[in-house]
Design a protein around this motif. Structure first.
Motif, mmCIF file in Angstrom:
data_model
loop_
_atom_site.group_PDB
_atom_site.id
_atom_site.type_symbol
_atom_site.label_atom_id
_atom_site.label_comp_id
_atom_site.label_asym_id
_atom_site.label_seq_id
_atom_site.Cartn_x
_atom_site.Cartn_y
_atom_site.Cartn_z
ATOM 1 N N PHE A 1 1.016 -1.238 0.093
ATOM 2 C CA PHE A 1 -0.183 0.060 0.008
ATOM 3 C C PHE A 1 0.908 1.285 -0.037
ATOM 4 O O PHE A 1 0.377 2.357 -0.471
ATOM 5 C CB PHE A 1 -0.909 0.080 1.216
ATOM 6 C CG PHE A 1 -2.033 -1.294 1.253
ATOM 7 C CD1 PHE A 1 -3.079 -1.186 0.464
ATOM 8 C CD2 PHE A 1 -1.362 -2.569 1.901
ATOM 9 C CE1 PHE A 1 -3.840 -2.221 0.428
ATOM 10 C CE2 PHE A 1 -2.344 -3.686 1.720
ATOM 11 C CZ PHE A 1 -3.319 -3.383 1.085
ATOM 12 N N LEU A 2 2.043 1.199 0.593
ATOM 13 C CA LEU A 2 2.975 2.180 0.459
ATOM 14 C C LEU A 2 4.414 1.731 0.388
ATOM 15 O O LEU A 2 4.825 0.583 0.554
ATOM 16 C CB LEU A 2 2.579 3.309 1.694
ATOM 17 C CG LEU A 2 2.287 2.565 2.998
ATOM 18 C CD1 LEU A 2 3.777 2.500 3.731
ATOM 19 C CD2 LEU A 2 1.286 3.564 3.656
ATOM 20 N N SER A 3 5.133 2.674 0.252
ATOM 21 C CA SER A 3 6.678 2.528 0.147
ATOM 22 C C SER A 3 7.499 2.532 1.717
ATOM 23 O O SER A 3 7.031 3.518 2.391
ATOM 24 C CB SER A 3 7.402 3.403 -0.794
ATOM 25 O OG SER A 3 6.727 3.353 -1.875
ATOM 26 N N VAL A 4 8.305 1.473 1.853
ATOM 27 C CA VAL A 4 8.980 1.680 3.219
ATOM 28 C C VAL A 4 10.344 1.879 2.652
ATOM 29 O O VAL A 4 11.015 1.052 2.085
ATOM 30 C CB VAL A 4 8.941 0.391 3.982
ATOM 31 C CG1 VAL A 4 9.765 0.277 5.148
ATOM 32 C CG2 VAL A 4 7.468 0.145 4.463
ATOM 33 N N LEU B 1 -0.596 5.992 10.807
ATOM 34 C CA LEU B 1 -0.828 6.115 9.292
ATOM 35 C C LEU B 1 -2.132 6.558 9.119
ATOM 36 O O LEU B 1 -2.493 7.674 8.392
ATOM 37 C CB LEU B 1 -0.429 4.968 8.586
ATOM 38 C CG LEU B 1 -0.884 4.653 7.446
ATOM 39 C CD1 LEU B 1 0.048 5.665 6.402
ATOM 40 C CD2 LEU B 1 -0.459 3.332 6.549
ATOM 41 N N THR B 2 -3.065 6.116 9.850
ATOM 42 C CA THR B 2 -4.332 6.410 9.883
ATOM 43 C C THR B 2 -4.566 7.779 10.169
ATOM 44 O O THR B 2 -5.400 8.517 9.499
ATOM 45 C CB THR B 2 -5.565 5.267 10.835
ATOM 46 O OG1 THR B 2 -5.177 4.074 10.678
ATOM 47 C CG2 THR B 2 -6.761 5.706 10.762
ATOM 48 N N LYS B 3 -4.069 8.369 11.203
ATOM 49 C CA LYS B 3 -4.312 9.650 11.741
ATOM 50 C C LYS B 3 -3.691 10.690 10.617
ATOM 51 O O LYS B 3 -4.129 11.520 10.206
ATOM 52 C CB LYS B 3 -3.447 9.850 12.947
ATOM 53 C CG LYS B 3 -4.315 9.328 14.205
ATOM 54 C CD LYS B 3 -3.476 9.520 15.569
ATOM 55 C CE LYS B 3 -4.254 9.017 16.510
ATOM 56 N NZ LYS B 3 -3.371 9.277 17.997
ATOM 57 N N ASP C 1 -8.024 10.108 0.730
ATOM 58 C CA ASP C 1 -8.801 8.995 0.542
ATOM 59 C C ASP C 1 -8.251 7.754 1.359
ATOM 60 O O ASP C 1 -7.173 7.339 1.025
ATOM 61 C CB ASP C 1 -9.203 8.689 -0.875
ATOM 62 C CG ASP C 1 -10.022 7.375 -1.026
ATOM 63 O OD1 ASP C 1 -10.898 7.243 -0.069
ATOM 64 O OD2 ASP C 1 -10.165 7.205 -2.158
ATOM 65 N N TYR C 2 -8.857 7.404 2.479
ATOM 66 C CA TYR C 2 -8.381 6.423 3.092
ATOM 67 C C TYR C 2 -8.621 5.014 2.593
ATOM 68 O O TYR C 2 -8.068 4.009 2.997
ATOM 69 C CB TYR C 2 -9.105 6.379 4.733
ATOM 70 C CG TYR C 2 -10.424 6.066 4.667
ATOM 71 C CD1 TYR C 2 -10.923 4.867 4.802
ATOM 72 C CD2 TYR C 2 -11.188 7.419 4.654
ATOM 73 C CE1 TYR C 2 -12.488 4.660 4.766
ATOM 74 C CE2 TYR C 2 -12.744 6.945 4.706
ATOM 75 C CZ TYR C 2 -13.348 5.635 4.792
ATOM 76 O OH TYR C 2 -14.657 5.347 4.650
ATOM 77 N N GLN C 3 -9.694 5.064 1.538
ATOM 78 C CA GLN C 3 -10.103 3.748 1.150
ATOM 79 C C GLN C 3 -9.043 2.870 0.588
ATOM 80 O O GLN C 3 -9.150 1.355 0.545
ATOM 81 C CB GLN C 3 -11.321 3.910 0.169
ATOM 82 C CG GLN C 3 -12.565 4.505 0.995
ATOM 83 C CD GLN C 3 -13.758 4.645 0.145
ATOM 84 O OE1 GLN C 3 -14.083 4.262 -0.856
ATOM 85 N NE2 GLN C 3 -14.732 5.179 0.649
#
Length: 159
Positions: free
Chosen positions: A29-32, A129-131, A139-141
C-alpha cells in the motif's frame, strides 16, 4: 495518486533491516524506505516531497552519529513541509531528559523501547498512518486494509 512513505532511520544495519522487514507488512500500500543517518533521511524526505509524494510516518533511533533522533524530529517539526509527519522514536538508550525533550521539542507521537515486539511497532505505525491520512484529507479507502480500524472509526465519527 501520490505515493505515501514510511521512512526508517537506524545506524545499525541489522536493526534497520529488522525494522524494514517488520514494516514490509505495509508495502502493498505504500513504500518503506531505509536510511542509516538522520541527514540521509532528511534528504530522502526532501526528495519524496519534490516528487509530489508524502512521508506519513518516520521511525527513528535516537542515538546515532551526527544527529540524534530527537534533533532530527525537531528539525522535521520546524520545517513546514514535514511538520505533519508522524514520528516514532525507537530506542533503548534515551535518558529521561531525552524522552521529555522528544515530546516537548520534537513532537514525537510515540516512543518504543528496544527491544520491541513486532506487533507493537506494527500497531503504532497503523494508528499513526491512519491519523496522517485522515488529517491530511486523503482518501483512506485504498489503504483501509492496513489502517487501524478503531482509530479510523473514531476519526470519521468525530469528523
Amino acid at each position: 495518486m501520490e505515493r505515501l512513505y514510511i521512512v526508517c532511520v537506524e545506524d545499525q544495519k541489522e536493526v534497520l533491516n529488522t525494522i524494514a522487514q517488520q514494516l514490509s507488512y505495509f508495502e502493498d500500500f505504500l513504500s518503506v524506505e531505509e536510511c542509516e543517518t538522520a541527514d540521509e533521511a532528511f534528504g530522502l524526505l526532501e526528495q519524496i516531497e519534490r516528487k509530489g509524494d508524502q512521508t506519513a510516518v518516520v521511525v527513528s533511533d535516537h542515538v546515532m552519529p551526527g544527529m540524534t533522533g530527537v534533533e532530527f524530529f525537531a528539525k522535521l517539526k520546524e520545517d513546514a513541509r514535514f511538520s505533519a509527519v508522524r514520528k516514532i522514536l525507537l530506542t533503548g538508550q534515551a535518558t529521561h531528559t531525552d524522552t521529555i525533550d522528544a515530546i516537548n521539542r520534537a513532537g514525537i507521537d510515540n516512543y518504543i523501547e528496544k527491544p520491541w515486539k513486532a506487533e507493537v511497532l506494527l500497531d503504532k505505525v497503523a494508528v499513526l498512518l491512519t491519523k496522517y491520512i485522515i488529517h491530511a484529507g486523503l482518501d483512506y479507502q485504498p489503504y483501509v486494509k492496513v489502517l487501524d480500524k478503531q482509530t479510523l472509526f473514531d476519526l470519521l465519527k468525530t469528523g
